[in-house]
Design a protein around this motif. Sequence first.
Motif, PDB file in Angstrom:
ATOM      1  N   ALA A 111      -4.201  -5.473  17.471  1.00  0.00           N
ATOM      2  CA  ALA A 111      -4.909  -6.564  16.802  1.00  0.00           C
ATOM      3  C   ALA A 111      -3.918  -7.471  16.085  1.00  0.00           C
ATOM      4  O   ALA A 111      -2.869  -7.015  15.620  1.00  0.00           O
ATOM      5  N   ALA A 112      -4.254  -8.745  16.020  1.00  0.00           N
ATOM      6  CA  ALA A 112      -3.377  -9.720  15.362  1.00  0.00           C
ATOM      7  C   ALA A 112      -3.112  -9.301  13.922  1.00  0.00           C
ATOM      8  O   ALA A 112      -4.033  -8.929  13.186  1.00  0.00           O
ATOM      9  N   GLY A 113      -1.849  -9.333  13.523  1.00  0.00           N
ATOM     10  CA  GLY A 113      -1.465  -8.984  12.163  1.00  0.00           C
ATOM     11  C   GLY A 113      -1.040  -7.538  11.977  1.00  0.00           C
ATOM     12  O   GLY A 113      -0.459  -7.193  10.938  1.00  0.00           O
ATOM     13  N   GLU A 114      -1.329  -6.669  12.948  1.00  0.00           N
ATOM     14  CA  GLU A 114      -0.887  -5.276  12.829  1.00  0.00           C
ATOM     15  C   GLU A 114       0.638  -5.215  12.837  1.00  0.00           C
ATOM     16  O   GLU A 114       1.299  -5.995  13.518  1.00  0.00           O
ATOM     17  N   ARG A 115       1.188  -4.253  12.074  1.00  0.00           N
ATOM     18  CA  ARG A 115       2.640  -4.167  11.897  1.00  0.00           C
ATOM     19  C   ARG A 115       3.135  -2.769  12.241  1.00  0.00           C
ATOM     20  O   ARG A 115       2.427  -1.788  12.029  1.00  0.00           O
ATOM     21  N   PHE A 116       4.351  -2.701  12.744  1.00  0.00           N
ATOM     22  CA  PHE A 116       4.983  -1.420  13.038  1.00  0.00           C
ATOM     23  C   PHE A 116       6.415  -1.468  12.515  1.00  0.00           C
ATOM     24  O   PHE A 116       7.165  -2.415  12.800  1.00  0.00           O
ATOM     25  N   LEU A 117       6.793  -0.451  11.714  1.00  0.00           N
ATOM     26  CA  LEU A 117       8.139  -0.377  11.165  1.00  0.00           C
ATOM     27  C   LEU A 117       9.080   0.127  12.258  1.00  0.00           C
ATOM     28  O   LEU A 117       9.074   1.302  12.602  1.00  0.00           O
ATOM     29  N   ALA A 118       9.901  -0.774  12.781  1.00  0.00           N
ATOM     30  CA  ALA A 118      10.778  -0.444  13.904  1.00  0.00           C
ATOM     31  C   ALA A 118      12.084   0.193  13.441  1.00  0.00           C
ATOM     32  O   ALA A 118      12.620   1.082  14.109  1.00  0.00           O
ATOM     33  N   ALA A 119      12.634  -0.265  12.317  1.00  0.00           N
ATOM     34  CA  ALA A 119      13.894   0.290  11.798  1.00  0.00           C
ATOM     35  C   ALA A 119      13.923   0.101  10.290  1.00  0.00           C
ATOM     36  O   ALA A 119      13.759  -1.016   9.794  1.00  0.00           O
ATOM     37  N   ARG A 120      14.142   1.184   9.575  1.00  0.00           N
ATOM     38  CA  ARG A 120      14.146   1.143   8.107  1.00  0.00           C
ATOM     39  C   ARG A 120      15.542   0.802   7.584  1.00  0.00           C
ATOM     40  O   ARG A 120      16.550   1.247   8.135  1.00  0.00           O
ATOM     41  N   GLY A 121      15.572   0.015   6.518  1.00  0.00           N
ATOM     42  CA  GLY A 121      16.845  -0.344   5.902  1.00  0.00           C
ATOM     43  C   GLY A 121      17.469   0.822   5.152  1.00  0.00           C
ATOM     44  O   GLY A 121      16.770   1.745   4.710  1.00  0.00           O
ATOM     45  N   GLY A 122      18.805   0.795   4.983  1.00  0.00           N
ATOM     46  CA  GLY A 122      19.501   1.865   4.282  1.00  0.00           C
ATOM     47  C   GLY A 122      19.353   1.751   2.771  1.00  0.00           C
ATOM     48  O   GLY A 122      19.119   0.667   2.226  1.00  0.00           O
ATOM     49  N   LEU A 123      19.511   2.882   2.090  1.00  0.00           N
ATOM     50  CA  LEU A 123      19.427   2.888   0.629  1.00  0.00           C
ATOM     51  C   LEU A 123      20.651   2.205   0.025  1.00  0.00           C
ATOM     52  O   LEU A 123      21.752   2.254   0.574  1.00  0.00           O
ATOM     53  N   GLY A 124      20.428   1.577  -1.129  1.00  0.00           N
ATOM     54  CA  GLY A 124      21.542   0.988  -1.848  1.00  0.00           C
ATOM     55  C   GLY A 124      22.383   2.053  -2.529  1.00  0.00           C
ATOM     56  O   GLY A 124      21.911   3.175  -2.776  1.00  0.00           O
ATOM     57  N   GLY A 125      23.628   1.710  -2.829  1.00  0.00           N
ATOM     58  CA  GLY A 125      24.497   2.648  -3.522  1.00  0.00           C
ATOM     59  C   GLY A 125      23.991   2.952  -4.924  1.00  0.00           C
ATOM     60  O   GLY A 125      23.576   2.050  -5.656  1.00  0.00           O
ATOM     61  N   SER A 126      24.017   4.240  -5.296  1.00  0.00           N
ATOM     62  CA  SER A 126      23.543   4.651  -6.612  1.00  0.00           C
ATOM     63  C   SER A 126      24.283   5.916  -7.007  1.00  0.00           C
ATOM     64  O   SER A 126      25.145   6.417  -6.275  1.00  0.00           O
ATOM     65  N   LEU A 127      23.936   6.453  -8.150  1.00  0.00           N
ATOM     66  CA  LEU A 127      24.571   7.688  -8.614  1.00  0.00           C
ATOM     67  C   LEU A 127      24.397   8.805  -7.580  1.00  0.00           C
ATOM     68  O   LEU A 127      25.304   9.605  -7.350  1.00  0.00           O
ATOM     69  N   ALA A 128      23.210   8.825  -6.941  1.00  0.00           N
ATOM     70  CA  ALA A 128      22.918   9.880  -5.971  1.00  0.00           C
ATOM     71  C   ALA A 128      23.814   9.799  -4.741  1.00  0.00           C
ATOM     72  O   ALA A 128      24.058  10.805  -4.068  1.00  0.00           O
ATOM     73  N   THR A 129      24.320   8.601  -4.420  1.00  0.00           N
ATOM     74  CA  THR A 129      25.168   8.424  -3.226  1.00  0.00           C
ATOM     75  C   THR A 129      26.611   8.115  -3.607  1.00  0.00           C
ATOM     76  O   THR A 129      27.367   7.591  -2.791  1.00  0.00           O
ATOM     77  N   ASN A 130      26.952   8.420  -4.868  1.00  0.00           N
ATOM     78  CA  ASN A 130      28.292   8.085  -5.356  1.00  0.00           C
ATOM     79  C   ASN A 130      28.533   6.588  -5.285  1.00  0.00           C
ATOM     80  O   ASN A 130      29.653   6.121  -5.080  1.00  0.00           O
ATOM     81  N   PHE A 131      27.435   5.819  -5.425  1.00  0.00           N
ATOM     82  CA  PHE A 131      27.438   4.354  -5.456  1.00  0.00           C
ATOM     83  C   PHE A 131      27.862   3.717  -4.119  1.00  0.00           C
ATOM     84  O   PHE A 131      28.170   2.534  -4.059  1.00  0.00           O
ATOM     85  N   VAL A 132      27.887   4.534  -3.075  1.00  0.00           N
ATOM     86  CA  VAL A 132      28.208   4.011  -1.738  1.00  0.00           C
ATOM     87  C   VAL A 132      26.897   3.742  -1.002  1.00  0.00           C
ATOM     88  O   VAL A 132      26.027   4.615  -0.936  1.00  0.00           O
ATOM     89  N   PRO A 133      26.704   2.553  -0.439  1.00  0.00           N
ATOM     90  CA  PRO A 133      25.443   2.241   0.251  1.00  0.00           C
ATOM     91  C   PRO A 133      25.308   2.992   1.575  1.00  0.00           C
ATOM     92  O   PRO A 133      26.300   3.410   2.174  1.00  0.00           O
ATOM     93  N   CYS A 134      24.079   3.124   2.016  1.00  0.00           N
ATOM     94  CA  CYS A 134      23.788   3.774   3.300  1.00  0.00           C
ATOM     95  C   CYS A 134      23.502   2.722   4.372  1.00  0.00           C
ATOM     96  O   CYS A 134      22.951   1.659   4.080  1.00  0.00           O
ATOM     97  N   LYS A 135      23.876   3.052   5.589  1.00  0.00           N
ATOM     98  CA  LYS A 135      23.584   2.141   6.701  1.00  0.00           C
ATOM     99  C   LYS A 135      22.116   2.233   7.082  1.00  0.00           C
ATOM    100  O   LYS A 135      21.460   3.247   6.875  1.00  0.00           O
ATOM    101  N   GLY A 136      21.620   1.169   7.659  1.00  0.00           N
ATOM    102  CA  GLY A 136      20.229   1.143   8.098  1.00  0.00           C
ATOM    103  C   GLY A 136      20.016   1.919   9.391  1.00  0.00           C
ATOM    104  O   GLY A 136      20.959   2.218  10.130  1.00  0.00           O
ATOM    105  N   GLN A 137      18.775   2.260   9.646  1.00  0.00           N
ATOM    106  CA  GLN A 137      18.408   2.975  10.866  1.00  0.00           C
ATOM    107  C   GLN A 137      18.630   2.075  12.082  1.00  0.00           C
ATOM    108  O   GLN A 137      18.309   0.887  12.054  1.00  0.00           O
ATOM    109  N   LYS A 138      19.196   2.623  13.132  1.00  0.00           N
ATOM    110  CA  LYS A 138      19.354   1.841  14.363  1.00  0.00           C
ATOM    111  C   LYS A 138      18.720   2.592  15.527  1.00  0.00           C
ATOM    112  O   LYS A 138      18.846   3.808  15.655  1.00  0.00           O
ATOM    113  N   ARG A 139      18.027   1.826  16.375  1.00  0.00           N
ATOM    114  CA  ARG A 139      17.281   2.444  17.473  1.00  0.00           C
ATOM    115  C   ARG A 139      17.245   1.505  18.673  1.00  0.00           C
ATOM    116  O   ARG A 139      17.383   0.284  18.531  1.00  0.00           O
ATOM    117  N   ILE A 140      17.031   2.095  19.828  1.00  0.00           N
ATOM    118  CA  ILE A 140      16.705   1.338  21.034  1.00  0.00           C
ATOM    119  C   ILE A 140      15.253   1.639  21.355  1.00  0.00           C
ATOM    120  O   ILE A 140      14.869   2.788  21.545  1.00  0.00           O
TER     121      ILE A 140
END
Length: 370
Positions: A111-140
């Motif tokens: 139906a018009a307007g329906e959405r599907f999440l194809a690839a999720r963005g990576g998390l930003g750098g924070s204390l939990a990741t030692n302030f290093v950002p994460c790469k986004g999901q990649k798919r074919i």
Amino acid sequence: MVRCGAAALRKYGSFIDGLRLYVRGGTGGMGYPRLGGEGGRGGDVWFVARERTTLKSIRDRYPHKRFVAGTGANSSVRALKGDKGQDCEVAVPLGVSVLCDGGRQIGELNAAGERFLAARGGLGGSLATNFVPCKGQKRILCLDLKLIADVGLVGFPNAGKSSLLSKMSHAKPQVASYPFTTVQPELGKLMYKDYKQVLVADLPGLIEGAHANRGMGHKFLKHVERTKQLLLVVDISGFQLSIKAPFRTAFETVVLLTKELELYKEELLSKPALLAVNKMDLPGARESLRELVQQLQQPHDFLHLLEEEMIPARTLEFKDVIPISTYTGEGIEELKACIRRSIDEEAERENEEYRKKQLRLLQPSAGDRR
């Protein structure tokens, strides 16, 4: 299993019903260690169903077929929480199934307007990741299109489906007196005096063995799945694909089409169905029609005469059998009226089922009444 390889991307003329895409979510933003800042999340890639969009338009506009979302903003003294990266939205046609690279369906958009999440963005750098950002999901991913129509025309080659569609609507499919004129699905709109519109899909002719993908059968049969009703079109004089192929009478043609639908997906036989018997302008057509109607009314009296592999487990029950001639125009208006009546009856049935379901939900349970 559906594959995303070259076979799935085969096209018919300018029509494309399969497309392979690379999608990647955005990388997150850098964190800010000194102040514990958090980088913004990377943007997401979304497939969004839009009317008047085709897979061909996606391919033509984005020849590399790569879709990457924006990078999240870095954390800073001015903004300890970085902004999220820009999302990437890809407009896709209605009726698209989303398949992963292995061919497994992971979503669909109808139906018009329906959405599907194809690839999720990576998390930003924070204390939990030692302030290093994460790469986004990649798919074919593969987009597999199945046409959405009110009525699907089904028949063997040269039954007259394209001529019928052009007579009933303003569609201009290729028409000729030899098999396989239609090599791509065609859509036409039936217009009625009260401005009601019924969308009809003319599907390329099937051949025996289509369920096993003979003659690219799966590429054609899959478009029947999302039609609300079936309109089988048969030649009253019978059908023969080639000199080496067996001749099939009109009744045998109906039985074989039923068998092909059943072997591909048995649920197709539960759809409401009409039968248009074409070429009634030919000599002897009236007598052949009487014989066909008798065979359809008592199919089990005649099925034993056929080869066992031709006989379906269940027969199609037609709401109407309409004799027509696309050459003289006989029966065309009656057929249009039957299609409209069938569509309206089915809509009323669905509405009644919905009303009953809502009433059941509103009725208090025995525990509530106490």
